[in-house]
Design a protein around this motif. Structure first.
Motif, PDB file in Angstrom:
ATOM      1  N   LEU A 190       0.832  -1.199   0.000  1.00 48.24           N
ATOM      2  CA  LEU A 190       0.000   0.000   0.000  1.00 48.24           C
ATOM      3  C   LEU A 190       0.872   1.256   0.000  1.00 48.24           C
ATOM      4  O   LEU A 190       0.559   2.258  -0.662  1.00 48.24           O
ATOM      5  N   PHE A 191       1.977   1.192   0.713  1.00 48.70           N
ATOM      6  CA  PHE A 191       2.913   2.316   0.745  1.00 48.70           C
ATOM      7  C   PHE A 191       3.489   2.574  -0.646  1.00 48.70           C
ATOM      8  O   PHE A 191       3.643   3.721  -1.083  1.00 48.70           O
ATOM      9  N   ARG A 192       3.784   1.500  -1.375  1.00 52.65           N
ATOM     10  CA  ARG A 192       4.303   1.648  -2.726  1.00 52.65           C
ATOM     11  C   ARG A 192       3.255   2.258  -3.653  1.00 52.65           C
ATOM     12  O   ARG A 192       3.574   3.073  -4.523  1.00 52.65           O
ATOM     13  N   ILE A 193       1.996   1.864  -3.462  1.00 50.82           N
ATOM     14  CA  ILE A 193       0.920   2.452  -4.268  1.00 50.82           C
ATOM     15  C   ILE A 193       0.862   3.955  -4.022  1.00 50.82           C
ATOM     16  O   ILE A 193       0.733   4.757  -4.955  1.00 50.82           O
ATOM     17  N   GLU A 194       0.957   4.332  -2.757  1.00 50.04           N
ATOM     18  CA  GLU A 194       0.938   5.763  -2.426  1.00 50.04           C
ATOM     19  C   GLU A 194       2.110   6.488  -3.082  1.00 50.04           C
ATOM     20  O   GLU A 194       1.967   7.628  -3.554  1.00 50.04           O
ATOM     21  N   GLN A 195       3.269   5.840  -3.120  1.00 44.85           N
ATOM     22  CA  GLN A 195       4.436   6.446  -3.773  1.00 44.85           C
ATOM     23  C   GLN A 195       4.166   6.700  -5.254  1.00 44.85           C
ATOM     24  O   GLN A 195       4.457   7.775  -5.776  1.00 44.85           O
ATOM     25  N   TYR A 196       3.617   5.696  -5.926  1.00 42.92           N
ATOM     26  CA  TYR A 196       3.363   5.834  -7.355  1.00 42.92           C
ATOM     27  C   TYR A 196       2.317   6.909  -7.634  1.00 42.92           C
ATOM     28  O   TYR A 196       2.414   7.661  -8.604  1.00 42.92           O
ATOM     29  N   VAL A 197       1.300   6.988  -6.783  1.00 41.07           N
ATOM     30  CA  VAL A 197       0.275   8.019  -6.954  1.00 41.07           C
ATOM     31  C   VAL A 197       0.887   9.402  -6.779  1.00 41.07           C
ATOM     32  O   VAL A 197       0.630  10.324  -7.567  1.00 41.07           O
TER      33      VAL A 197
END
Length: 329
Positions: free
Chosen positions: A155-162
């Motif tokens: 989920l943290f990686r998703i936030e990074q990409y967003v």
């Protein structure tokens, strides 16, 4: 001189024809028995009478060339700004240039409209997706600890990409705003490190942090974005050892890792858009956008970023935070 070369090329045929006619005229007079002095005198008078016409033509030609070059230097020329045409050929070229300008203006406006629509859509998408991300984070609080920990990392990686997508759109937007203030560098770096604390713990990496008692003139949001990208890469490509953050020289921040390093042939291209190199091909999730954005942001902030690396020994990223000439977007 460019203008003179063009003038001689354009008027060369006319000048050669005029001199040829004058030569024939003088030759005929000489053959019919006129004294040589009289023939030369007639030729001299002809040249003297022609001289004002040549000078006038030179002045008119130079003024027209200067006006056209000034119109060409305009970054967004308009048909009404074109100099008036003198010859039929110039009039035809002016009509053609006017049509091309109108077509270019229409295409540019359409391109700007599409870019604006895309920016608005993806900005809206980036804000909307944060809602389910927040909901997922709440749900994970009640899940199995081990499973929840792994899901939180993803989920943290998703936030990074967003966040990267949103900053990419902002960086290419004409309305990108910068707020420059004096900031304590330690505060900015610690806020970024806290954000990645879970990643350090999960990867069992040691953080070697040396406090830096310096102030920098920068934009907090954009500098933190650069620090996050650099720290994210250090964590991604370091499987064991440590990551060091320290000050070098008066205003240089260094983030150094003991990771896999970068090949010498890849180093000159790491800031190119979309370039991933061998490490990127190993990590299929690499996009080649992070360092490109870091370079762009540093240029806009007046900072510089440099990378040195050795395969198997790690990578060193140096941020020179003293003020350089800013790049205007």
């Amino acid at each position: 001189m460019q203008w003179l070369k063009l003038y001689l090329r354009h008027r060369g045929v006319v000048a050669a024809a005029a001199l040829g006619i004058l030569s024939v005229f003088c030759l005929v007079l000489f053959l019919y028995g006129y004294p040589l002095e009289g023939v030369l005198y007639a030729a001299l008078l002809t040249l003297l009478f022609s001289l004002p016409l040549v000078v006038a033509d030179l002045c008119v030609s130079f003024r027209r060339w200067r006006d056209i070059m000034q119109a060409a230097s305009d970054p967004a020329p308009q048909p009404e700004h074109l100099p008036s045409s003198g010859t039929p050929a110039e009039a035809a070229y002016a009509i053609l240039a006017g049509k091309l300008m109108k077509q270019n203006t229409a295409e540019r406006l359409e391109c700007d409209r599409r870019q604006e629509d895309a920016t608005e859509y993806y900005t809206l998408w980036a804000h909307q997706i944060k809602t389910p991300i927040a909901a997922l984070r709440l749900i994970l609080e009640s899940e199995h600890p081990q499973c929840a920990s792994e899901m939180k990392d993803e989920l943290f990686r998703i936030e990074q990409y967003v966040e990267m997508a949103l900053n990419y759109l902002r960086l290419n937007s004409a309305s990108t705003d910068y707020v420059f203030r004096k900031y304590e560098l330690d505060e900015l770096v610690r806020s970024v490190v806290r954000k990645y604390a879970r990643q350090f713990i999960r990867r069992k990496l040691r953080l070697n942090y040396r406090p830096m008692n310096i102030s920098v003139l920068t934009d907090e949001k954009w500098l933190c974005f650069v620090l996050e990208q650099i720290l994210s890469n250090a964590l991604k490509y370091t499987s064991a050892g440590e990551i060091s953050i320290y000050q070098e020289a008066p205003s240089t921040l260094v983030i150094q890792d003991t990771g896999m390093g970068i090949r010498p042939e890849d180093l000159p291209r790491v800031f190119e858009k979309g370039y991933t190199g061998l490490n990127g091909r190993t990590d299929k999730k690499s996009t080649g956008i992070g360092l490109y954005l870091c370079k762009r942001v540093c240029e806009n902030l007046g900072h510089t970023i440099e990378i040195s690396s050795q395969v198997g020994s790690g990578t060193k990223v140096s941020l020179r935070l003293e003020r350089q000439s800013m790049k205007i977007e």
